[in-house]
Enzyme design. Structure first.
Site, PDB file in Angstrom:
ATOM      1  CG  ASP A 108      -2.070   0.965   1.090  1.00  0.00           C
ATOM      2  OD1 ASP A 108      -2.353   1.401  -0.046  1.00  0.00           O
ATOM      3  OD2 ASP A 108      -2.682   1.311   2.122  1.00  0.00           O
ATOM      4  CG  HIS A 144      -0.615   2.184  -9.322  1.00  0.00           C
ATOM      5  ND1 HIS A 144      -0.766   1.816  -7.997  1.00  0.00           N
ATOM      6  CD2 HIS A 144      -1.727   2.908  -9.621  1.00  0.00           C
ATOM      7  CE1 HIS A 144      -1.910   2.286  -7.532  1.00  0.00           C
ATOM      8  NE2 HIS A 144      -2.507   2.958  -8.498  1.00  0.00           N
ATOM      9  CD  GLU A 193     -13.444  -5.181  -1.030  1.00  0.00           C
ATOM     10  OE1 GLU A 193     -14.295  -6.058  -1.266  1.00  0.00           O
ATOM     11  OE2 GLU A 193     -12.285  -5.450  -0.688  1.00  0.00           O
ATOM     12  CG  LEU A 247       9.230 -16.862  -3.792  1.00  0.00           C
ATOM     13  CD1 LEU A 247       9.200 -16.884  -2.266  1.00  0.00           C
ATOM     14  CD2 LEU A 247       9.524 -15.440  -4.294  1.00  0.00           C
ATOM     15  NE  ARG A 253      -7.704   0.794   5.527  1.00  0.00           N
ATOM     16  CZ  ARG A 253      -7.666   2.132   5.598  1.00  0.00           C
ATOM     17  NH1 ARG A 253      -7.960   2.755   6.723  1.00  0.00           N
ATOM     18  NH2 ARG A 253      -7.355   2.854   4.534  1.00  0.00           N
ATOM     19  CB  ILE A 254      -7.115  -7.246   7.398  1.00  0.00           C
ATOM     20  CG1 ILE A 254      -6.590  -7.470   8.822  1.00  0.00           C
ATOM     21  CG2 ILE A 254      -6.775  -8.469   6.565  1.00  0.00           C
ATOM     22  CD1 ILE A 254      -7.003  -8.804   9.414  1.00  0.00           C
ATOM     23  CB  SER A 255      -7.743  -3.636   3.114  1.00  0.00           C
ATOM     24  OG  SER A 255      -7.440  -2.428   3.757  1.00  0.00           O
TER      25      SER A 255
HETATM   26  C1  IPE Z   1      -5.428  -2.746  -0.117  1.00  0.00           C
HETATM   27  O1  IPE Z   1      -5.068  -1.416  -0.330  1.00  0.00           O
HETATM   28  C2  IPE Z   1      -5.397  -3.508  -1.387  1.00  0.00           C
HETATM   29  C3  IPE Z   1      -4.104  -3.579  -2.060  1.00  0.00           C
HETATM   30  C4  IPE Z   1      -2.936  -3.163  -1.636  1.00  0.00           C
HETATM   31  C5  IPE Z   1      -4.153  -4.240  -3.311  1.00  0.00           C
HETATM   32  P1  IPE Z   1      -6.150  -0.262  -0.408  1.00  0.00           P
HETATM   33  O2  IPE Z   1      -5.383   0.993  -0.540  1.00  0.00           O
HETATM   34  O3  IPE Z   1      -7.133  -0.551  -1.453  1.00  0.00           O
HETATM   35  O4  IPE Z   1      -6.845  -0.367   1.019  1.00  0.00           O
HETATM   36  P2  IPE Z   1      -7.878   0.592   1.749  1.00  0.00           P
HETATM   37  O5  IPE Z   1      -9.047   0.756   0.862  1.00  0.00           O
HETATM   38  O6  IPE Z   1      -7.189   1.894   1.996  1.00  0.00           O
HETATM   39  O7  IPE Z   1      -8.193  -0.110   3.027  1.00  0.00           O
HETATM   40  C1  IPE Z   2      -1.654   0.227  -3.350  1.00  0.00           C
HETATM   41  O1  IPE Z   2      -1.390   1.580  -3.356  1.00  0.00           O
HETATM   42  C2  IPE Z   2      -1.870  -0.340  -4.712  1.00  0.00           C
HETATM   43  C3  IPE Z   2      -3.255  -0.741  -5.004  1.00  0.00           C
HETATM   44  C4  IPE Z   2      -4.238  -0.751  -4.164  1.00  0.00           C
HETATM   45  C5  IPE Z   2      -3.527  -1.171  -6.351  1.00  0.00           C
HETATM   46  P1  IPE Z   2      -2.581   2.637  -3.344  1.00  0.00           P
HETATM   47  O2  IPE Z   2      -2.964   2.930  -4.737  1.00  0.00           O
HETATM   48  O3  IPE Z   2      -3.672   2.184  -2.452  1.00  0.00           O
HETATM   49  O4  IPE Z   2      -1.852   3.888  -2.714  1.00  0.00           O
HETATM   50  P2  IPE Z   2      -2.446   4.918  -1.670  1.00  0.00           P
HETATM   51  O5  IPE Z   2      -2.937   4.118  -0.492  1.00  0.00           O
HETATM   52  O6  IPE Z   2      -3.557   5.650  -2.352  1.00  0.00           O
HETATM   53  O7  IPE Z   2      -1.286   5.803  -1.331  1.00  0.00           O
HETATM   54 MG    MG Z   3      -4.099   2.458  -0.492  1.00  0.00          MG
END
Ligand code: IPE
Ligand code: IPE
Ligand code: MG
Length: 260
Positions: free
Chosen positions: A26, A43, A73, A137, A197-199
């Site tokens: 994240d 990304h 989500e 791996l 959080r675990i999301s």
């Molecule tokens: C969780 O990250 C999913 C991935 C890293 C793929 P999110 O950025 O989507 O999580 P929330 O919505 O903030 O909890």
């Molecule tokens: C995680 O990074 C990647 C995916 C969820 C695809 P984010 O895109 O959630 O990055 P932030 O949380 O908005 O910084």
């Molecule tokens: Mg995020």
């Protein structure tokens, strides 16, 4: 039939190195925002961080690495971002799988694939097939994955295949239908990006996993940061319900009664 190891059914063997590391990658968007770049630039850099963590896990002889790349989500995001992520996924599959294979890495994807383009589905299937006999791996990418979806798809398949049971279903009945199947539960869970959080990640499998949260944003996460997480893991006492005294006096406690 070989049954999955379950941390709630018996105390698992614990070694110095985590056998299975699961990561919520994240913070890509924030990494880009800090640099006045579009989110998608984050990304792209996130993919570089994935490469370096995969390499670091191979070097450290970690057996299983599971990376959360796209949640069930994440479709709620702006259309341009979702489209970019799909293109990046296809690009990564095209450009990385040969390298993974050369490094003897077994590649899998978990998640509801039917929502992806046919091109991606075919690339995933081919990559899984190509690498299926590899033995360094085990790399699993969670894409369009949700922990609740995983439990429900397992339950639905179980009930369909074994509609009748006298005593009710057990953990052992359900576990083989979960997307991780026979893969051991994660020992270490890492989430970058500062959220705690675990999301909706691996809800079932994280029952006894050690959690590690870092404020580092995913594109900044590197081998050194991975080592810090592993070091933290090594300082934990994994009790699995027992007391600390029990662990000191006899670390090899007999398994819990089976088939509860
Ligand atoms: C969780 O990250 C999913 C991935 C890293 C793929 P999110 O950025 O989507 O999580 P929330 O919505 O903030 O909890
Ligand atoms: C995680 O990074 C990647 C995916 C969820 C695809 P984010 O895109 O959630 O990055 P932030 O949380 O908005 O910084
Ligand atoms: Mg995020």
């Amino acid at each position: 039939m070989k049954l999955p190891q379950s941390s709630t059914q018996q105390v698992p063997a614990v070694s110095i190195l985590p056998n299975h590391i699961a990561i919520i990658m994240d913070g890509n968007g924030r990494w880009a925002k800090k640099r006045f770049l579009p989110r998608v630039a984050g990304h792209k850099r996130g993919l570089d961080a994935m490469r370096s963590i995969v390499r670091a896990c191979v070097e450290r002889k970690i057996q299983y690495l599971t990376l959360f790349a796209f949640s069930s989500e994440n479709w709620r995001r702006p259309e341009e971002e979702v489209t970019f992520l799909m293109q990046l996924f296809a690009y990564a599959l095209e450009s990385e799988v040969a390298k993974l294979h050369d490094n003897n890495i077994r590649f899998r994807v978990i998640g509801e694939l039917s929502r992806f383009d046919e091109k991606i589905v075919t690339l995933v299937k081919n990559a899984e097939k190509k690498t299926q006999h590899n033995s360094s791996l085990n790399l699993t990418i969670a894409a369009n994955y949700g922990g609740r979806w995983d439990i429900l798809q397992a339950l639905n398949r179980l009930v369909k295949e074994k509609p009748h049971t006298l005593q009710g279903y057990t953990e052992q009945d359900l576990a083989p239908y979960l997307t991780m199947g026979l893969i051991p539960e994660p020992d270490l869970f890492i989430r970058t990006g500062g959220e705690q959080r675990i999301s909706n990640f691996m809800l079932w499998q994280l029952a006894y996993t050690e959690f590690y949260f870092t404020d580092l944003l995913w594109p900044d996460f590197n081998a050194q940061a991975l080592d810090a997480a592993i070091l933290s893991y090594q300082q934990r006492e994994r009790r699995f319900g027992r007391t600390s005294d029990q662990l000191v006096s006899s670390p090899e406690i007999p398994p819990l009664a089976p088939d509860r």
